[in-house]
Structure formats: C-alpha cells, structure tokens
Scaffold this motif. Sequence first.
Motif, PDB file in Angstrom:
ATOM      1  N   GLY A   1       0.784  -1.225   0.000  1.00  0.00           N
ATOM      2  CA  GLY A   1       0.000   0.000   0.000  1.00  0.00           C
ATOM      3  C   GLY A   1       0.813   1.272   0.000  1.00  0.00           C
ATOM      4  N   HIS A   2       2.096   1.182  -0.378  1.00  0.00           N
ATOM      5  CA  HIS A   2       2.931   2.382  -0.433  1.00  0.00           C
ATOM      6  C   HIS A   2       2.534   3.276  -1.610  1.00  0.00           C
ATOM      7  N   TYR A   3       2.822   4.558  -1.453  1.00  0.00           N
ATOM      8  CA  TYR A   3       2.918   5.481  -2.580  1.00  0.00           C
ATOM      9  C   TYR A   3       4.405   5.738  -2.781  1.00  0.00           C
ATOM     10  N   ILE A   4       4.940   5.361  -3.923  1.00  0.00           N
ATOM     11  CA  ILE A   4       6.345   5.590  -4.224  1.00  0.00           C
ATOM     12  C   ILE A   4       6.407   6.410  -5.504  1.00  0.00           C
ATOM     13  N   TRP A   5       6.842   7.656  -5.357  1.00  0.00           N
ATOM     14  CA  TRP A   5       6.954   8.563  -6.492  1.00  0.00           C
ATOM     15  C   TRP A   5       8.427   8.851  -6.761  1.00  0.00           C
TER      16      TRP A   5
END
Length: 357
Positions: free
Chosen positions: A296-300
């Motif tokens: 469930g990470h957001y990795i930008w």
Amino acid sequence: MKIKRLIIENFKSIEQIELIEPNPFTVFVGPNGSGKSNIFEALEFINYSRTVDDGLLLNDIFGGIDNFINRKATTDRLYFSFECKFETFDSSYKRFFNAETNRNPDVGGQGFGAKIYNDGQLVGEKHADSSSHNYHSFSSDNPLALADFNLFFKKFSRLFVGKNQYQKINGTSDARLSLSALNLEKVLGRLLNDSAITSEFNEWLSLFIPSFDKVEIVRNKLTGEDTLLYYDQFYDRPFSRELISDGTFNILALLTAVYQSEEPQFLCIEEPENGLHPQVLMTLVDFFRKQCEEKGHYIWLNTHSESLVRCLTTEEIVLVNKREGATQIRQIKDRNLYDMPTDEAWLTGALGGGLPW
C-alpha cells in the motif's frame, strides 16, 4: 488511503499543478530545470509544517520566503497552498493547506499560519504568535479529518541519496532515512535485527548485485558509532561504506527506505537511477511496483533517464515541462503509443511534452 486529487500552487516554479488519481507508483519525467524537484520539495514543506513549531524556523529551513514562494506572487500577502482529496474507506476528504506570511507585520503578524479544510469547511487552524513566532496547536471541530491529513504525511519521506547539500535537517534517529541517507547505518542496523526483513532484503540485493554476499552493521562498543560492512562473494574481507561504489550505496539506501516501515509510506525519491546499470533499473522498477501493490505504499520518483522511462507504462508517467518560467505537468494515462517504446516516445516528442530543448 488513496489520493483522488492533488493540487499545489505558488511554490518556487509552480504556479499551479494538478494531479487526478495519480498512480501509487508514479514517475515524474522531464528535462533538467523543469521543476520536478520542486514538486517533491513542496510535499516536504507540508511534512515539516506539521511538526516544526516555529514559523520563522520553517521559513529558514527552506531558505527564506523569497526562495520558496513563486516569484510572480503578490508582494503584500504571500502564500503557498496545497490541496489533496483523499479517499478513505467510504469517505472522501478535501484538504487545503495554506502557509501564509506577510511582508507587512501590521497585517496578520509575522511567521506562518496554517489552515486545513474538509470539503470547504475549516477543520483545523494554526497560527504563529507575533512575539514568540511559536505555533499555537491546531484547533479542530473535525478531529477525524485532521487525523486523516496527519496520518497521510506521517509516513512521508523525501530521498535524494548522497545529496547532502539538499538536506534541511540532519537525521540522527533510526526511525527513517534522512533526505541524503546520512543515517543509513542507524536505520539499516535496526532493520537487520529482524530476520524476516533481513532475508527479504538480501534476496532483493542479490538480484541487484549478483556478487552480493551479505551486509551488516557493526557498532563500536566504546564510541557507539555504527559501521557499514559490505561483503562480496569473491573477497575474504568486507568493504566499508567508503569503499563501495556509489551505485551500491544507492541501492542499499533505496531498499532501506522502502523497508524502514511496515506501514504504508509516501516516498518521494529523486533520481534513483544514479550509478545504476539499465538492467538494474528494470529490476528496481519491478521492486517499487511490487511494494506499492503488496504494502500500500505510494512511491513517487523523478527522473530524466531514458533507461528508466523505458521501463514505465503510460499510467505511471507524469510529464513535467516548464513554459514561460512555470512548471507544468501532464498525465498521459490511457495514451496509445502503438508499440513505440516509452523512452522513444518521450525523447521524440510523441508524448507532447518534456523535451530537453
């Protein structure tokens, strides 16, 4: 938690940009000087503004108002605003964050004020005392909405490995990496105490570096100083931090950032391609995708590397360009490239933006 919409305005080269339902794994692609880093720094500003209690200190951390407020802003009342609409379970929230300061001390005092709105209704407010410049605590009639906002940024990290000059505050704890990964030994040492994390961490490292054997953190009992030791299969003695390559250190830092928390994180990573072979970049992109899907990470990321762009889908790309001094972005979801590689489509202008000339 899912981001439905994100708007940033009036920060450095950003007059106004808007993202609609950005992919959890998103890469901002554009030439040098287009403002990619400013997007991540604006999010970093939001994160610091939650925890720094002195408005003038927050000002100084980011180099002063004239350095981080858009140059075209009005001179009497300067502001930086952030809006993010989240989707949490069956509810939707809209957030505004306004950090305001006044050149005229007779209009609102000195320092910063902050307000958070939920669907247009004020749910939290924080302002600086004109004499002490210390923030009053947020007052809120909607603690759930305020907690939702804080929860999202609680796990925010901006990472630019090796770029010590961009680090605002030197991190010394083992909770999470500082911007330039100066405290890698502390965070990685904590992770390696967990056998399950160590096993998975080493498995990924073996894919990135074929001759990798193991890595360990050794603490000096007298000084308390932590030392990184990297072991290669073909050497009897380990390598210290000073002796490993920049690419190896970069990989160690990137993996550490992802594994530093078991809870979902919001990671903004600058130029992860530095020092890495194109084949390693393909594996790295797969790693980031997998972590976003499973945890469930957001990795930008941001990049100007065609090797990294080649690994991406159009759903994962946000084009960044600058026109008349203003950073602009464009999502290209569902764009049909007709079998053209994404890096070729970008560099030839077929995507319609982000050319380096």
